[in-house]
Scaffold this active site. Structure first.
Site, mmCIF file in Angstrom:
data_model
loop_
_atom_site.group_PDB
_atom_site.id
_atom_site.type_symbol
_atom_site.label_atom_id
_atom_site.label_comp_id
_atom_site.label_asym_id
_atom_site.label_seq_id
_atom_site.Cartn_x
_atom_site.Cartn_y
_atom_site.Cartn_z
ATOM 1 N N GLY A 28 42.089 43.840 42.698
ATOM 2 C CA GLY A 28 41.916 42.574 43.400
ATOM 3 C C GLY A 28 41.407 42.704 44.824
ATOM 4 N N PRO B 169 41.162 49.131 41.116
ATOM 5 C CA PRO B 169 40.042 48.358 41.635
ATOM 6 C C PRO B 169 38.919 48.241 40.610
ATOM 7 C CG PRO B 169 39.975 50.588 42.521
ATOM 8 C CD PRO B 169 41.249 50.485 41.712
ATOM 9 N N TYR C 286 32.771 29.857 38.375
ATOM 10 C CA TYR C 286 33.702 29.833 39.520
ATOM 11 C C TYR C 286 33.088 29.253 40.787
ATOM 12 C CZ TYR C 286 35.325 33.907 36.738
ATOM 13 O OH TYR C 286 35.709 34.759 35.743
ATOM 14 N N CYS D 93 18.879 25.925 29.113
ATOM 15 C CA CYS D 93 18.916 24.481 28.934
ATOM 16 C C CYS D 93 20.291 23.970 29.284
ATOM 17 C CB CYS D 93 18.578 24.133 27.493
ATOM 18 S SG CYS D 93 16.823 24.159 27.242
ATOM 19 N N GLU D 94 20.513 23.848 30.585
ATOM 20 C CA GLU D 94 21.853 23.523 31.058
ATOM 21 C C GLU D 94 21.726 23.275 32.555
ATOM 22 O OE1 GLU D 94 25.301 23.635 29.945
ATOM 23 O OE2 GLU D 94 25.523 23.130 32.064
HETATM 24 C C1 PLP Z 1 40.940 42.289 36.546
HETATM 25 C C2 PLP Z 1 42.018 43.253 36.780
HETATM 26 C C3 PLP Z 1 41.833 44.291 37.697
HETATM 27 C C4 PLP Z 1 40.611 44.431 38.550
HETATM 28 O O1 PLP Z 1 40.460 43.357 39.423
HETATM 29 P P1 PLP Z 1 39.337 43.391 40.564
HETATM 30 O O2 PLP Z 1 39.483 42.061 41.217
HETATM 31 O O3 PLP Z 1 38.020 43.551 39.881
HETATM 32 O O4 PLP Z 1 39.643 44.544 41.452
HETATM 33 C C5 PLP Z 1 42.840 45.209 37.816
HETATM 34 N N1 PLP Z 1 43.970 45.137 37.075
HETATM 35 C C6 PLP Z 1 44.171 44.135 36.189
HETATM 36 C C7 PLP Z 1 45.420 44.110 35.407
HETATM 37 C C8 PLP Z 1 43.211 43.167 36.015
HETATM 38 O O5 PLP Z 1 43.426 42.171 35.146
#
Ligand code: PLP
Length: 443
Positions: free
Chosen positions: A248, A291, A334, A361-362
């Site tokens: 994340g 990551p 998003y 087509c959207e």
């Molecule tokens: C999607 C996900 C990640 C990676 O998330 P990023 O935002 O791409 O770093 C890591 N662990 C789990 C469990 C996820 O679902």
């Protein structure tokens, strides 16, 4: 457009990535084309491993392959010493075909099928991240039949959710993933898992969100997971040797976004682990992170050839490119923002504000609303940056548009890692039943 990694404007006024002129890449490989800056991917991998080494803790950095899962990327992650997260048999197969060491593969997901579990056990992967009780019991049963002992983590929801600048402390009961710490289901899951003869419970997994720009959410999650670990130790005499804090970590897509440096995230995490886990077990747990986006996101650039345009006086000018939501669904899904430049005339002054449309087509098939560019003509080469994560991996064949090729660029060489789909590929899986296969002959 912000120039990431090895991207620069060369003497010809063209965007160059990894020493490759993008106009030459357009001629050689066609468009749309995903271009991956290999050196930048390697640099991001090393930022993680070096920051963890500096902390003195034991660690694994697992690349979340869902961000961009192709065999060449698995090879690269393996060369850089990373582990690998997979979420399906398809991702697992890709990793195994790429020769990724099975013992460094972690299997995620909230609905692993019996076949997927069998496949992963047969491959002897390193760890399952168990999401729920049905999976836990199924994994125990299949592992027992195969006379295997399987390493697992339990996925827990710590009651912290983070998105970019907000982190929310929630009851978190309302998530499809994992065992809730707050309502006691995580405690019951630990008790159950610890008593399964074929499961070896290494520890816990927590993933609090994506595109996170601050450390507080991670610190809060670590504190909650540590408190829970203490409770479990006291109540069940179970200690954890691994804590997985998920992924994340944010990246800069557009101007104004200010993610932290990888080392700042890692240091905040390792400091919080040292603070909160002290004294729970004789040794601090090994820390795993996952990551995805921050390994590949800013290393990717998509090249498009400009086609038609539509200028609506006093409203806006639409400029259409030869791809769109099929190769990058994120703006439609998003409302994600991207930056772009004219890669064949990158030094020319800005002359107009246009919106970049795809060819589907959207009406929702828009890549960028309002981007400032030199006067755009048919045949120009448009580069959209930061498309390395969740673009190729989310690409579709909507409108039977062929998925683009992917090239890795480094030291002036562009290397194909995924071929462009052919028209034959488009009908490859189609079957026409005999009864409707009668040819109509026009006379
Ligand atoms: C999607 C996900 C990640 C990676 O998330 P990023 O935002 O791409 O770093 C890591 N662990 C789990 C469990 C996820 O679902």
């Amino acid at each position: 457009m912000f120039l990431h990694g090895t991207s620069r404007i060369n003497d010809r006024g063209h965007l160059e990535i990894g020493g490759c002129d993008t106009v030459d890449l357009q001629a050689q490989f066609g468009t749309p084309l995903y271009v991956v800056d290999e050196q930048l991917v390697r640099q991001r991998c090393r930022e993680y491993t070096e920051a963890f080494k500096a902390s003195g803790l034991k660690f694994q950095v697992a690349y979340a392959s869902k961000a961009f899962c192709v065999m060449a990327m698995c090879r690269l992650a393996e060369e850089e010493g990373l582990s690998l997260d997979v979420v399906s048999d398809g991702e697992l197969y890709t990793a195994l075909q790429a020769g990724f060491p099975a013992d460094r593969i972690h299997f995620h997901g909230n609905n692993k099928t019996p076949d997927e579990i069998e496949m992963a056990l047969d491959a002897r992967i390193g760890c399952f991240v168990v999401d729920n009780e049905i999976e836990l019991r199924m994994l125990q049963a299949i592992a027992a039949r195969k006379e295997q002992r399987v390493k697992i983590l339990l996925r827990v929801t710590p009651g912290v959710e983070a998105h970019t600048h907000e982190y929310i402390s929630t009851g978190q009961t309302d998530s499809k993933f994992g065992f809730d710490i707050g309502n006691g289901s995580a405690y019951e899951a630990v008790k159950l898992a610890a008593s399964q003869p074929n499961l070896e419970l290494l520890g816990l997994h927590s993933h609090i969100g994506s595109q996170i720009f601050e450390v507080e959410g991670f610190q809060m999650a670590i504190q909650r997971v540590a408190e829970f670990s203490r409770t479990v130790k006291e109540g069940l005499s179970v200690t954890f040797s691994v804590i997985n804090l998920g992924g994340g970590f944010g990246i800069r897509y557009v101007e104004g976004e200010t993610p932290l440096h990888v080392s700042q995230y890692v240091q905040a995490i390792t400091d919080a682990v040292k603070l909160h886990f002290e004294g729970i077990a004789p040794e601090l747990p090994e820390i795993w992170v996952e990551p995805g986006r921050s390994i590949v996101g800013d290393a990717g650039t998509t090249l498009y050839t400009v086609g038609t345009s539509k200028d609506i006086p006093d409203v806006r000018k639409y400029v259409a490119v030869d791809g769109g939501m099929t190769d990058n669904p994120r703006p439609a899904l998003y409302e994600s923002k991207y930056e772009a430049l004219l890669a064949n005339r990158a030094n020319e002054p800005v002359e107009e504000t246009v919106s970049i449309a795809g060819k589907c087509c959207e009406s929702g098939d828009m890549l960028i609303w309002d981007v400032e560019l030199p006067k755009v003509d048919s045949g120009d080469l448009l580069a959209v940056s930061c498309t390395g994560a969740y673009n190729y991996s989310m690409a579709s064949n909507y409108n039977r548009i062929r998925k683009p090729a992917v090239v890795f660029v480094k030291d002036g060489v562009g290397q194909l890692v995924v071929r462009r789909e052919s028209l034959e590929d488009i009908v490859r899986h189609d079957v026409v039943p005999e009864r409707i296969n009668k040819q109509t002959v026009l006379s």
